[in-house]
Write an enzyme that holds these catalytic residues in place. Structure first.
Site, PDB file in Angstrom:
ATOM      1  N   TYR A  36       7.285 -11.937  20.686  1.00 22.24           N
ATOM      2  CA  TYR A  36       7.623 -10.781  19.853  1.00 22.24           C
ATOM      3  C   TYR A  36       8.526 -11.212  18.697  1.00 22.24           C
ATOM      4  O   TYR A  36       8.346 -10.813  17.558  1.00 22.24           O
ATOM      5  CB  TYR A  36       8.332  -9.716  20.697  1.00 22.24           C
ATOM      6  CG  TYR A  36       8.540  -8.415  19.967  1.00 22.24           C
ATOM      7  CD1 TYR A  36       7.617  -7.372  20.099  1.00 22.24           C
ATOM      8  CD2 TYR A  36       9.633  -8.221  19.133  1.00 22.24           C
ATOM      9  CE1 TYR A  36       7.782  -6.180  19.422  1.00 22.24           C
ATOM     10  CE2 TYR A  36       9.803  -7.027  18.442  1.00 22.24           C
ATOM     11  CZ  TYR A  36       8.884  -6.009  18.590  1.00 22.24           C
ATOM     12  OH  TYR A  36       9.059  -4.826  17.909  1.00 22.24           O
ATOM     13  N   PHE A  74      -3.897  -2.798  -9.563  1.00 23.19           N
ATOM     14  CA  PHE A  74      -4.932  -2.536  -8.554  1.00 23.19           C
ATOM     15  C   PHE A  74      -4.759  -1.110  -8.006  1.00 23.19           C
ATOM     16  O   PHE A  74      -3.646  -0.572  -8.013  1.00 23.19           O
ATOM     17  CB  PHE A  74      -4.801  -3.574  -7.428  1.00 23.19           C
ATOM     18  CG  PHE A  74      -5.871  -3.441  -6.389  1.00 23.19           C
ATOM     19  CD1 PHE A  74      -7.195  -3.696  -6.705  1.00 23.19           C
ATOM     20  CD2 PHE A  74      -5.559  -3.046  -5.102  1.00 23.19           C
ATOM     21  CE1 PHE A  74      -8.191  -3.554  -5.743  1.00 23.19           C
ATOM     22  CE2 PHE A  74      -6.551  -2.912  -4.130  1.00 23.19           C
ATOM     23  CZ  PHE A  74      -7.859  -3.165  -4.462  1.00 23.19           C
ATOM     24  N   ASP A  75      -5.839  -0.488  -7.521  1.00 23.47           N
ATOM     25  CA  ASP A  75      -5.800   0.926  -7.061  1.00 23.47           C
ATOM     26  C   ASP A  75      -4.660   1.217  -6.079  1.00 23.47           C
ATOM     27  O   ASP A  75      -3.965   2.211  -6.216  1.00 23.47           O
ATOM     28  CB  ASP A  75      -7.063   1.384  -6.333  1.00 23.47           C
ATOM     29  CG  ASP A  75      -8.341   0.729  -6.761  1.00 23.47           C
ATOM     30  OD1 ASP A  75      -8.311  -0.170  -7.622  1.00 23.47           O
ATOM     31  OD2 ASP A  75      -9.377   1.115  -6.220  1.00 23.47           O
ATOM     32  N   ASP A 123       1.389  -9.638  -7.956  1.00 25.91           N
ATOM     33  CA  ASP A 123       0.426  -9.135  -6.977  1.00 25.91           C
ATOM     34  C   ASP A 123      -0.586 -10.279  -6.860  1.00 25.91           C
ATOM     35  O   ASP A 123      -1.446 -10.458  -7.716  1.00 25.91           O
ATOM     36  CB  ASP A 123      -0.213  -7.844  -7.511  1.00 25.91           C
ATOM     37  CG  ASP A 123      -1.266  -7.287  -6.568  1.00 25.91           C
ATOM     38  OD1 ASP A 123      -1.530  -7.912  -5.519  1.00 25.91           O
ATOM     39  OD2 ASP A 123      -1.844  -6.232  -6.889  1.00 25.91           O
ATOM     40  N   ALA A 172      -3.023 -11.575  -4.679  1.00 19.30           N
ATOM     41  CA  ALA A 172      -4.167 -11.675  -3.761  1.00 19.30           C
ATOM     42  C   ALA A 172      -5.068 -12.885  -4.046  1.00 19.30           C
ATOM     43  O   ALA A 172      -5.540 -13.536  -3.127  1.00 19.30           O
ATOM     44  CB  ALA A 172      -4.982 -10.383  -3.817  1.00 19.30           C
ATOM     45  N   LYS A 210      -7.886 -11.975   0.894  1.00 19.95           N
ATOM     46  CA  LYS A 210      -8.551 -12.618  -0.242  1.00 19.95           C
ATOM     47  C   LYS A 210      -8.291 -14.129  -0.114  1.00 19.95           C
ATOM     48  O   LYS A 210      -8.917 -14.783   0.707  1.00 19.95           O
ATOM     49  CB  LYS A 210      -8.031 -12.061  -1.573  1.00 19.95           C
ATOM     50  CG  LYS A 210      -7.774 -10.547  -1.637  1.00 19.95           C
ATOM     51  CD  LYS A 210      -8.906  -9.667  -1.325  1.00 19.95           C
ATOM     52  CE  LYS A 210      -8.683  -8.169  -1.436  1.00 19.95           C
ATOM     53  NZ  LYS A 210      -7.561  -7.576  -2.063  1.00 19.95           N
ATOM     54  N   HIS A 223     -15.383   8.299  -4.280  1.00 19.02           N
ATOM     55  CA  HIS A 223     -16.498   7.351  -4.154  1.00 19.02           C
ATOM     56  C   HIS A 223     -16.731   6.889  -2.719  1.00 19.02           C
ATOM     57  O   HIS A 223     -17.846   6.560  -2.350  1.00 19.02           O
ATOM     58  CB  HIS A 223     -16.281   6.138  -5.069  1.00 19.02           C
ATOM     59  CG  HIS A 223     -15.039   5.366  -4.792  1.00 19.02           C
ATOM     60  ND1 HIS A 223     -13.781   5.864  -5.052  1.00 19.02           N
ATOM     61  CD2 HIS A 223     -14.846   4.139  -4.249  1.00 19.02           C
ATOM     62  CE1 HIS A 223     -12.884   4.968  -4.686  1.00 19.02           C
ATOM     63  NE2 HIS A 223     -13.503   3.915  -4.198  1.00 19.02           N
TER      64      HIS A 223
HETATM   65  C1  LIG Z   1      -7.018  -6.198  -2.183  1.00 22.70           C
HETATM   66  C2  LIG Z   1      -5.898  -6.081  -3.128  1.00 22.70           C
HETATM   67  C3  LIG Z   1      -4.735  -5.370  -2.804  1.00 22.70           C
HETATM   68  C4  LIG Z   1      -4.582  -4.584  -1.517  1.00 22.70           C
HETATM   69  O1  LIG Z   1      -4.733  -5.373  -0.407  1.00 22.70           O
HETATM   70  P1  LIG Z   1      -5.344  -4.866   0.995  1.00 22.70           P
HETATM   71  O2  LIG Z   1      -5.227  -6.078   1.853  1.00 22.70           O
HETATM   72  O3  LIG Z   1      -6.747  -4.435   0.737  1.00 22.70           O
HETATM   73  O4  LIG Z   1      -4.488  -3.748   1.459  1.00 22.70           O
HETATM   74  C5  LIG Z   1      -3.714  -5.349  -3.735  1.00 22.70           C
HETATM   75  N1  LIG Z   1      -3.834  -5.974  -4.918  1.00 22.70           N
HETATM   76  C6  LIG Z   1      -4.929  -6.669  -5.268  1.00 22.70           C
HETATM   77  C7  LIG Z   1      -5.005  -7.363  -6.579  1.00 22.70           C
HETATM   78  C8  LIG Z   1      -5.998  -6.744  -4.383  1.00 22.70           C
HETATM   79  O5  LIG Z   1      -7.110  -7.407  -4.742  1.00 22.70           O
END
Ligand SMILES: *Cc1c(COP(=O)(O)O)cnc(C)c1O
Length: 461
Positions: free
Chosen positions: A71, A123-124, A214, A216, A257, A449
């Site tokens: 843990y 990103f969204d 950010d 990813a 990613k 969507h």
């Molecule tokens: C996928 C992504 C996220 C969010 O990550 P999740 O693992 O899907 O929650 C944030 N920023 C970027 C640029 C991404 O491609």
């Protein structure tokens, strides 16, 4: 010269599901013409996303067996922390269950009501976590990013003039940090140059504001710097990665990613003070600080995945596969966005299907045609995704109607790419006969969507 070949071979296989056009016509009708509603066995080649869909290596699978499930103070966490610190230089690491969870935890510390967060095409989920806190995301991407007719090697770059403007209008007191998305997912996996990261750093220092990445697809971004930017050709990917992160104060990561794992995320930081505050939110939302929503074995596989993702051999095979698909499509005259990004090829559906009215969802029509033709599942980046204007409730028509062919990491072969390109070619040859699209039967008030239900407008094939 010998042709390029992948630097890995296949040890374990997973079945795919061929189907007939009749099967697919029934399935997609039952799915209300929403590709998200299909079952995976109704899909032959799945290009919906590259998120969490990659194939792990034998070393990652072995790491699963030696994961430490304690843990607190798990050995697998130590492996992960050491790997992240040695790659990025950030000493403080918090695991989370995925990228948006990292955003949720870090933004709980940094973002307050009325704040403004400038960045490059957020990103969204990043935008969602900003707006949920009654703050605003300001897009400061360079203008070239939204013009498919111009070539620019780093269409993810930020426009320093636009940044300056946001600071002039809102004042630095309302700006807790600048966010730089590498690569910039929302503009098509387009990279940010090292020069631009340096310019953003210098700009942020002038105002005393932190910079958060950010990150990813940070490894894919480093590959583009190495292969496209002057002065980086002879450096290793890891040297470039280290320098990139030296220009930031912290990062959020979706490990689904460039971590090459199926689930996971993390936050990494320079500041002990911010780390301490984030720790409380991590414990509340994610889990104790040495696992944060991840199993020990998953952290062990991620540590290994991050090492593999930052090798040139891996990145070259990854990006070359994506670009191979783009090149075959381009040679066949199919309108694609250029330069090709890191993780996907974007087909310009507006130019592909000029006879379908924009009110009938051009990109969705093309994505559905592709599925019916071949069983390939792509994703619409067009009017359905753009949603309605929250005030007028009118459809928002984006500048571009796109179909995204997103390539999972290490999953498909060159034959699969040829299959996708041939399917696109078949549709292109009868583009004239496709004159109508779809209308909405049901839609949710936001993020429609994912769950939208559509009906075919008579006349469409
Ligand atoms: C996928 C992504 C996220 C969010 O990550 P999740 O693992 O899907 O929650 C944030 N920023 C970027 C640029 C991404 O491609």
């Amino acid at each position: 010269m010998l042709p390029y070949a992948e630097p890995y071979k296949i040890k374990m296989i997973e079945p795919m599901y061929p189907s007939t056009r009749d099967d697919r016509e029934q399935w997609i009708k039952d799915a209300r013409y929403n590709l998200f509603n299909l079952k995976s066995h109704q899909v032959f080649i799945d290009l919906l996303t590259d998120s969490g869909t990659g194939a792990m290596s034998q070393e990652q699978w072995s790491a699963l067996m030696s994961g430490d499930e304690s843990y607190a103070g798990s050995k697998s966490f130590e492996q992960l922390r050491e790997t992240i610190t040695s790659l990025t230089g950030f000493p403080y690491v918090l695991p989370t269950h995925q990228g948006r969870a990292a955003e949720n935890v870090l933004f709980s510390v940094l973002v307050k009501e009325g704040n403004v967060i400038p960045g490059n095409a957020h990103f969204d989920t990043t935008k969602g976590h900003i707006e949920f806190r009654k703050a605003n995301a300001f897009d400061c991407t360079i203008d070239e990013a939204s013009d498919t007719s111009v070539y620019h090697p780093f269409k993810g770059n930020l426009d320093i003039g636009k940044l300056e403007n946001v600071f002039q209008v809102y004042g630095k007191e309302r700006i807790p940090f600048i966010i730089v998305t590498i690569t910039c997912n929302s503009t098509g996996g387009q990279p940010v140059s090292m020069e631009n990261m340096k310019a953003v750093r210098e700009f942020a220092d002038k105002y005393g504001i932190p910079v958060i990445f950010d990150a990813a697809r940070f490894a894919e971004n480093a590959y583009f710097i190495k292969t496209r930017e002057k002065g980086h050709k002879d450096r290793s990917v890891r040297e470039i990665v280290k320098e990139m992160f030296s220009l930031a104060d912290g990062m959020t990561m979706s490990s689904k990613k460039d971590g090459i794992v199926n689930m996971g995320g993390f936050i990494a930081l320079n500041s002990k003070a911010i780390f301490r505050e984030a720790t409380t939110y991590n414990i509340m939302f994610e889990g104790y600080i040495t696992y944060g929503g991840m199993s020990g074995r998953d952290m062990a596989a991620l540590a290994r995945g991050l090492k593999e993702a930052t090798t040139f051999a891996y990145l070259e095979s990854r990006i070359k596969q994506v670009h191979y698909l783009g090149e075959v499509l381009r040679e066949n005259g199919i309108p694609v966005q250029e330069p090709f990004g890191g993780h996907a090829i974007f087909v310009d559906a507006g130019r592909f299907l000029p006879r379908v009215p924009k009110e009938e969802f051009i990109a969705q029509t093309l994505a559905l045609e592709l599925y019916l033709e071949s069983g390939v599942r792509a994703v619409e980046i067009g009017t359905l995704l753009a949603d309605r204007n929250p005030e007028t409730r009118e459809n928002r028509y984006p500048k571009l109607e796109m179909v995204r062919l997103t390539i999972p990491r290490r999953v498909y072969t060159r034959n699969h790419m040829d299959y996708v390109a041939a399917a696109m070619q078949h549709i292109y040859q009868r583009q004239d006969t496709i004159t109508s699209g779809y209308k909405i039967r049901y839609e949710a008030p936001i993020m429609r969507h994912f769950t939208v239900e559509l009906e075919k407008i008579p006349g469409s094939v």
